[in-house]
Design an enzyme around this catalytic site. Structure first.
Site, mmCIF file in Angstrom:
data_model
loop_
_atom_site.group_PDB
_atom_site.id
_atom_site.type_symbol
_atom_site.label_atom_id
_atom_site.label_comp_id
_atom_site.label_asym_id
_atom_site.label_seq_id
_atom_site.Cartn_x
_atom_site.Cartn_y
_atom_site.Cartn_z
ATOM 1 N N TRP A 1 0.815 -1.221 0.000
ATOM 2 C CA TRP A 1 0.000 0.000 0.000
ATOM 3 C C TRP A 1 0.841 1.261 0.000
ATOM 4 O O TRP A 1 0.514 2.241 -0.662
ATOM 5 C CB TRP A 1 -0.996 0.001 1.159
ATOM 6 C CG TRP A 1 -2.097 -0.992 0.944
ATOM 7 C CD1 TRP A 1 -2.329 -2.128 1.673
ATOM 8 C CD2 TRP A 1 -3.098 -0.982 -0.091
ATOM 9 N NE1 TRP A 1 -3.402 -2.813 1.153
ATOM 10 C CE2 TRP A 1 -3.897 -2.137 0.080
ATOM 11 C CE3 TRP A 1 -3.398 -0.112 -1.148
ATOM 12 C CZ2 TRP A 1 -4.977 -2.444 -0.752
ATOM 13 C CZ3 TRP A 1 -4.465 -0.414 -1.980
ATOM 14 C CH2 TRP A 1 -5.240 -1.561 -1.775
ATOM 15 N N ASP B 1 -1.234 6.346 6.479
ATOM 16 C CA ASP B 1 -2.355 5.526 6.026
ATOM 17 C C ASP B 1 -2.610 4.489 7.110
ATOM 18 O O ASP B 1 -1.837 3.564 7.298
ATOM 19 C CB ASP B 1 -1.992 4.849 4.699
ATOM 20 C CG ASP B 1 -3.100 3.923 4.199
ATOM 21 O OD1 ASP B 1 -4.137 3.794 4.880
ATOM 22 O OD2 ASP B 1 -2.920 3.329 3.118
ATOM 23 N N LYS C 1 -12.188 -1.644 6.841
ATOM 24 C CA LYS C 1 -11.442 -2.657 7.571
ATOM 25 C C LYS C 1 -11.868 -2.669 9.041
ATOM 26 O O LYS C 1 -12.157 -3.705 9.596
ATOM 27 C CB LYS C 1 -9.937 -2.411 7.490
ATOM 28 C CG LYS C 1 -9.250 -2.843 6.196
ATOM 29 C CD LYS C 1 -9.728 -2.117 4.968
ATOM 30 C CE LYS C 1 -9.205 -2.612 3.651
ATOM 31 N NZ LYS C 1 -7.894 -2.148 3.274
HETATM 32 C C1 LIG Z 1 -7.547 -1.451 1.967
HETATM 33 C C2 LIG Z 1 -6.432 -0.511 2.035
HETATM 34 C C3 LIG Z 1 -6.316 0.547 1.123
HETATM 35 C C4 LIG Z 1 -7.288 0.737 -0.038
HETATM 36 O O1 LIG Z 1 -8.440 1.356 0.355
HETATM 37 P P1 LIG Z 1 -9.577 1.739 -0.715
HETATM 38 O O2 LIG Z 1 -10.645 2.291 0.150
HETATM 39 O O3 LIG Z 1 -9.952 0.481 -1.441
HETATM 40 O O4 LIG Z 1 -9.006 2.759 -1.628
HETATM 41 C C5 LIG Z 1 -5.265 1.417 1.272
HETATM 42 N N1 LIG Z 1 -4.367 1.281 2.264
HETATM 43 C C6 LIG Z 1 -4.425 0.264 3.145
HETATM 44 C C7 LIG Z 1 -3.402 0.150 4.222
HETATM 45 C C8 LIG Z 1 -5.465 -0.659 3.062
HETATM 46 O O5 LIG Z 1 -5.533 -1.663 3.950
#
Ligand SMILES: *Cc1c(COP(=O)(O)O)cnc(C)c1O
Length: 362
Positions: free
Chosen positions: A103, A172, A196
């Site tokens: 990511w 993030d 999540k």
């Molecule tokens: C799932 C995830 C994403 C992607 O998120 P979207 O909402 O599908 O854009 C980005 N970063 C991390 C760490 C993730 O677990």
């Protein structure tokens, strides 16, 4: 009701049953309102109360200081990958990235207007750990430093945030927000898609320090413009009403049934330890991915040393109501995602299954 299975999906992931039950009730008509949550105006006093309560819950759980704004945006974490450099990497300053998995790399790929600096890259060891503090040399003039607190695919998590001096830390936190306490003061901007740990897909939470909003170039389109979005309190256009409502219900559940993020973290550590103990004690039958100091409390990837057993493992797990354990295509093997809403009992059922499967196939 249909029997619910234990869903180990990396996302969208399990939600607390109490939140789903409340949503089911409100899907036909909210008590005292007579309108479904799917039909209500985002300008109604009912929804204003909901979005304010969702923000208040987040502020309480994460102890968000007053000089930070809490935004509810659309476009997922991926849109933030692009929006962050557009707003914060201005005036010629380069953004810096610490890469510990898939990511973080994807986030850096979305930087288009400036040349990003790579401060550290875990690729030489296949992203199996986070850097140590002395491996980090953050340029003092960087626009910001970006980390991914929990790499969802590799199962690699920062145990604490790195010290990046006076450079704003951007994180993030999509797959570990609300899983443990964080010291928001240490961040310039913290963001997370909801699906999540915080709610369903459709809303992304952005927590940003006030002074950083002053960097936003005036010419940015308003839907990408943090300053405008903050001034409009996330209501520049119709917000994702249902997703924000679910974030409220999930954070209500955290406050009511768990009590605090300290307690949530204690439970999450306990759940993760149950699985890592099986991997470590299996004499090589199961192999983990991350180094012990960088192991994620949210996503536990593991391989069966004999890859021909992957299929039978996943099949027999599914028969026992243990769903979505297949690993990401880029890593292979299996992965158990054990976010906040996965109960300890679910992890114990998986642990017992893994022990039995090992005994029967060794
Ligand atoms: C799932 C995830 C994403 C992607 O998120 P979207 O909402 O599908 O854009 C980005 N970063 C991390 C760490 C993730 O677990």
């Amino acid at each position: 009701m249909e029997e619910r299975v234990y869903n180990f999906s990396p996302g969208p992931a399990m939600l607390p049953l109490a939140a789903l039950e409340e949503a089911r009730r409100d899907l036909l008509a909210m008590p005292g309102v007579g309108i479904s949550i799917l039909e209500i105006s985002h300008r109604s006093p009912t929804f204003t109360g909901i979005i304010e309560a969702a923000e208040a819950n987040l502020r309480k759980l994460l102890a968000v200081p007053d000089n930070y704004r809490v935004l509810f945006l659309q476009g997922g974490a991926l849109l933030q990958f692009a929006t962050i450099p557009m707003n914060l990497a201005t005036g010629g300053a380069k953004p810096a990235y610490i890469l510990s998995g898939t990511w973080g790399n994807k986030a850096m790929q979305e930087v288009k207007a400036a040349e990003p600096t790579v401060v550290w890259d875990g690729k030489s060891t296949n992203n199996n750990r986070v850097p140590t503090q002395d491996e980090l040399d953050v340029p003092a003039d960087a626009a910001y430093v970006h980390i991914t607190s929990n790499e969802t695919i590799q199962g690699v998590q920062f145990p604490v945030e790195p010290d990046v001096g006076n450079v704003p830390l951007v994180c993030d936190s999509s797959s570990d927000i609300l899983s443990r306490p964080v010291d928001v003061k240490k961040y310039g901007l913290l963001y997370a898609c909801a699906q999540k740990n915080a709610g369903p897909a459709g809303v992304t939470i952005v927590i940003v320090r006030d002074d950083l909003l002053e960097r936003t170039p005036a010419e940015l389109p308003s839907m990408l413009n943090y300053k405008v979005l903050a001034a409009k309190k996330s209501m520049l256009n119709t917000p994702p009403v249902f997703a924000i409502y679910m974030v409220k219900l999930v954070t209500d559940w955290l406050l009511r049934e768990i009590g605090s993020l300290e307690e949530m973290a204690r439970i999450n550590r306990q759940k993760a330890q149950l699985l890592y103990d099986v991997v470590d004690g299996s004499d090589g039958f199961y192999e983990g991915h991350a180094e012990p100091d960088s192991r994620s409390m949210m996503n536990v990837p593991f391989r069966l040393a004999d890859a021909t057993l992957d299929g039978p493992f996943l099949e027999q797990a599914a028969e026992q109501g243990l769903a979505s354990l297949k690993g990401h295509r880029s890593v292979g093997g299996c992965r158990a995602s054990i976010y906040n809403a996965m109960p300890v009992e679910g992890v114990k059922v998986l642990r017992d299954f893994m022990l039995d499967f090992c005994k029967n196939n060794k």
